[in-house]
Design a protein around this motif. Sequence first.
Motif, PDB file in Angstrom:
ATOM      1  N   VAL A 281     124.377  -8.042  53.453  1.00 41.67           N
ATOM      2  CA  VAL A 281     124.774  -7.993  54.461  1.00 41.67           C
ATOM      3  C   VAL A 281     126.088  -8.968  54.943  1.00 41.67           C
ATOM      4  N   LEU A 312     141.859   0.288  66.030  1.00 37.00           N
ATOM      5  CA  LEU A 312     142.004  -0.567  67.241  1.00 37.00           C
ATOM      6  C   LEU A 312     143.437  -0.494  67.674  1.00 37.00           C
ATOM      7  N   VAL A 321     137.767   4.456  65.286  1.00 30.93           N
ATOM      8  CA  VAL A 321     137.151   3.090  65.081  1.00 30.93           C
ATOM      9  C   VAL A 321     135.549   3.514  64.693  1.00 30.93           C
ATOM     10  N   LEU A 325     132.976   1.977  61.752  1.00 31.61           N
ATOM     11  CA  LEU A 325     131.621   1.214  62.350  1.00 31.61           C
ATOM     12  C   LEU A 325     130.598   1.954  61.936  1.00 31.61           C
ATOM     13  N   PHE A 329     127.491   0.182  60.200  1.00 29.52           N
ATOM     14  CA  PHE A 329     126.248  -0.090  60.924  1.00 29.52           C
ATOM     15  C   PHE A 329     125.149   0.499  60.007  1.00 29.52           C
ATOM     16  N   LEU A 332     124.459  -1.196  56.889  1.00 29.33           N
ATOM     17  CA  LEU A 332     123.644  -2.699  57.005  1.00 29.33           C
ATOM     18  C   LEU A 332     122.505  -2.535  57.440  1.00 29.33           C
ATOM     19  N   LEU A 333     122.078  -1.655  58.309  1.00 28.63           N
ATOM     20  CA  LEU A 333     121.018  -1.325  58.995  1.00 28.63           C
ATOM     21  C   LEU A 333     119.889  -1.122  57.761  1.00 28.63           C
ATOM     22  N   VAL A 336     119.000  -4.257  56.045  1.00 25.68           N
ATOM     23  CA  VAL A 336     118.331  -5.102  56.759  1.00 25.68           C
ATOM     24  C   VAL A 336     116.612  -4.543  56.728  1.00 25.68           C
ATOM     25  N   PHE A 337     116.511  -3.181  56.926  1.00 19.93           N
ATOM     26  CA  PHE A 337     115.206  -2.639  56.776  1.00 19.93           C
ATOM     27  C   PHE A 337     114.873  -3.262  55.425  1.00 19.93           C
TER      28      PHE A 337
ATOM     29  N   PHE B 275     117.137  -5.324  65.354  1.00 18.87           N
ATOM     30  CA  PHE B 275     117.748  -4.886  64.122  1.00 18.87           C
ATOM     31  C   PHE B 275     119.086  -4.236  64.062  1.00 18.87           C
ATOM     32  N   ILE B 276     119.390  -3.484  65.231  1.00 17.32           N
ATOM     33  CA  ILE B 276     120.632  -3.043  65.450  1.00 17.32           C
ATOM     34  C   ILE B 276     121.779  -4.245  65.778  1.00 17.32           C
ATOM     35  N   TYR B 278     121.336  -7.245  64.555  1.00 20.55           N
ATOM     36  CA  TYR B 278     121.549  -7.947  63.496  1.00 20.55           C
ATOM     37  C   TYR B 278     122.732  -7.231  62.324  1.00 20.55           C
ATOM     38  N   SER B 279     122.691  -5.849  62.609  1.00 22.08           N
ATOM     39  CA  SER B 279     123.076  -4.889  61.475  1.00 22.08           C
ATOM     40  C   SER B 279     124.731  -4.783  62.049  1.00 22.08           C
ATOM     41  N   PRO B 281     128.050  -6.672  63.149  1.00 19.29           N
ATOM     42  CA  PRO B 281     128.980  -7.605  63.482  1.00 19.29           C
ATOM     43  C   PRO B 281     129.434  -7.868  64.886  1.00 19.29           C
ATOM     44  N   TRP B 283     132.146  -8.673  66.385  1.00 21.55           N
ATOM     45  CA  TRP B 283     133.593  -8.024  66.580  1.00 21.55           C
ATOM     46  C   TRP B 283     133.336  -6.526  66.546  1.00 21.55           C
ATOM     47  N   ALA B 284     132.636  -6.058  65.568  1.00 23.42           N
ATOM     48  CA  ALA B 284     132.659  -4.519  65.281  1.00 23.42           C
ATOM     49  C   ALA B 284     131.946  -3.853  66.583  1.00 23.42           C
ATOM     50  N   ALA B 287     134.634  -3.820  69.213  1.00 18.28           N
ATOM     51  CA  ALA B 287     135.574  -2.774  68.998  1.00 18.28           C
ATOM     52  C   ALA B 287     135.212  -1.563  69.237  1.00 18.28           C
TER      53      ALA B 287
END
Lengths: 355, 461
Positions: A281, A312, A321, A325, A329, A332-333, A336-337, B275-276, B278-279, B281, B283-284, B287
Amino acid sequence: MTRKIEKKAPGSQSILAKRFRKFRSIKRGYISFIVLVMAYGASFFLPLLVSNRALVVRHEGKTYFPAFHGFYSASEFGAEGTSSEPNYRELREQFKEEGAGNWVMMPLYHYDPLEDVTVAGNKAFEAPSWKHWLGTDDRGRDLFARMAYGFNVSLSFALLLTFINYLVGGSVGAVMGYFGGRFDLYVQRLIEIWGTMPFLYVVIIISSIITPNFLLLVFILNLFGWIGMTYYMRAEFYREKAKDYVAAAITMGVSTPKIIFKHILPNALTPIIAFFPFNMVGGISSLVALDFLGFGLPPPTPSWGQMVSVGLMNLEKWWLVTVPLAALFITLLLIVFIGEAIREAFDPKVFSRLR
Amino acid sequence: MTKYFLRRFLLLIPTFFGATLLVFVILQLAPGGPIEQAIMRMKMASMNQGEVGGGGGNGLAGQSAIPRAALEQMKKFYGFDKPIPVRYLIWLGLWPRDVDNHVVELGKPLRLPVGEVEFEGEEIRLWRWVRAVEVDGEALLQESEESGAGFYVDDSIPILPRAASVGSWRPLEGWSLIRDWRDEWPEDEEKPPAERVRKVEFAKKQMSGILTGDLGVSYVYSEPVWDVIRPRFKISLFFGCIGFVLAYLVCIPLGIFKALKHGTPFDFVTSAIVFIGYSIPGWALGAILLVLFGGGSFWDVFPLGGFRSDNWEMLTTWGKILDQAHHAVLPLIAWTIQGFAVLTVLMKNSLLENLSADYVRTAFAKGLTERRVIWVHVFRNSLIPICVGIGGLIGVFLAGSYLIEKTFNIDGFGMLGFQSALNRDYPIVMGTLVIGVFLRLFGNIISDIALAIVDPRIRFK
């Protein structure tokens, strides 16, 4: 080794196999793991799935495979006076109209991440539509294609980065923990000094000398990223070294490298496995952040951070954007899971409740 | 205990020197430094004027186009005329720095201010003649015995006589010769030796550097570094402090409730939020919030960025507060989300762990109410790991904030460091580094102290 273990009765499984079974029983993490592995595996076949190069072209009785072969001149397919690459999307329409038995088979998605407004028919800032699923950016590049390729780049980057970080940081931490004493103290100070280096400055300075490429960027991030693992491995080795089996190995005259790698290391792998997803992550986030700042992968590499920075600057085009993202997201989610499930499998704290 | 902290503070010293030396050397060795940037600017300027034709493309051609004297001057201005170890010592303040440089022709007197007298509420500057003479082949600095004002003020204040009529000269104290250019004044290189002007350069030596509290002068802003940093530091501190308090105000209660309602739908739903958090950042998230609420595509609720409105100074007090808050909402959300997940989970796990401890069993067994057990016994103990994070968060005030500052276009501490690295404004880079290093190292110690305070069992050795 693992195969042998699987044949044994569940009661005598190795601790690693037990943990893996536990991990598989945590549905959310396990499904995320499968989804992510499959998506990553599929992303290596992106040139066959998302590309502007046709998979198969049938022309005048001959069959061509541009996706595998690479460049074909447009003149091969009947265009006159040009030696540039044909626009296969147009070629397909053209063959259809002619109805002469020629055909083109395109990949699932017909746009390439790098083709911009210079290719006929592409427009900058197109909103999402059936043509461009997720719209186009300031140079007319298709966002879906860029997002898909960016996924592969981001994940490969983070995997390589984390692997090397663990290799270096783990080794240094292991040696620190094993030998301890003065050596440990000095190395700790050196790490402290190294850790205060403002990493962003170093990246800026290096990228002013040479344009960083994928491997160089991994290397730069490795320069500072290995530190984190040393703490865990050091603690782990400190603990393991005090145990009887190590003392026994020493009295038996086993060589030091053998004690470190064969005896202690397998018992000290917990932090490495448990932290791997979370460091992934971190790796993906830092690549996206660097690309966002303009110090990441060289353009026109499809990268999520670069897409965000374009977005941006053009806030009224919301998809610019949102798309990268959202991709970031979701990726990364999933990780993380996975990480959460691994942590639970490795650290099965069952809290007794007194109510 | 005291000994432990004393040792910790002493260990700060080598770390500080090591870290600053490392960065200093890297900065000084890095290509594209301030001198090269200045050369580039000069080249660009001369190219715009059309003096240099198309040939001035590569760096070497440009460099040779700049007179050596100017290059020497520039090196001196940026302090690059000395070896790196000396530069570092100067920066530290352990080696005298040249201030107030003067280049003077041999034998030609120069008027220098020596002090001030007050006359009818006005400051009158006093002057003295200074000259360099050659005695037995050595250049010596001399000053006139007389000193005085440059013009007639009053009979009580003497007028500085003309240089020719100075009666006696004495050796000049406090200044020293830093370069003897009697034979090789660079501008005159091409001239035959007889025609060369014979010059020397002298300067006042002064010890001032980081150890005397002098961070130097910014190349870009031409102001003392601290004056450049201070206003931006305040901005970062504003977000850092509020974000910090906000994070703790949200995360600690949330973590507690999640622990108490472990396994319920509430726990499940908030876990998803964690979880959201943490996932994504900070700054993101910022945005995305900008796209949603910045007025570009959807709702026009919050401003697009900046710390305050341009007309902030003219607003009423209430208007100022509103404007500030209006600008701060989105960045603060982005700021808070960064530590939100970790802090909440830490609080929850810590409380859960304590709930299953033996002393809780004892407390229940002796018939205490649940409320008392949780809030008096468990709560205090489960705050211990949270306290460890306090010191670390001091560093977080500054580190990692440049992304949020860039997203929201806030001219804070992080942005300053980033911009000065881009501009090669080394004094500011080093200044921000020193502040950052100190905050981080102090933060670690504060963590230890906080830990020792909340947990009397912990004894540092």
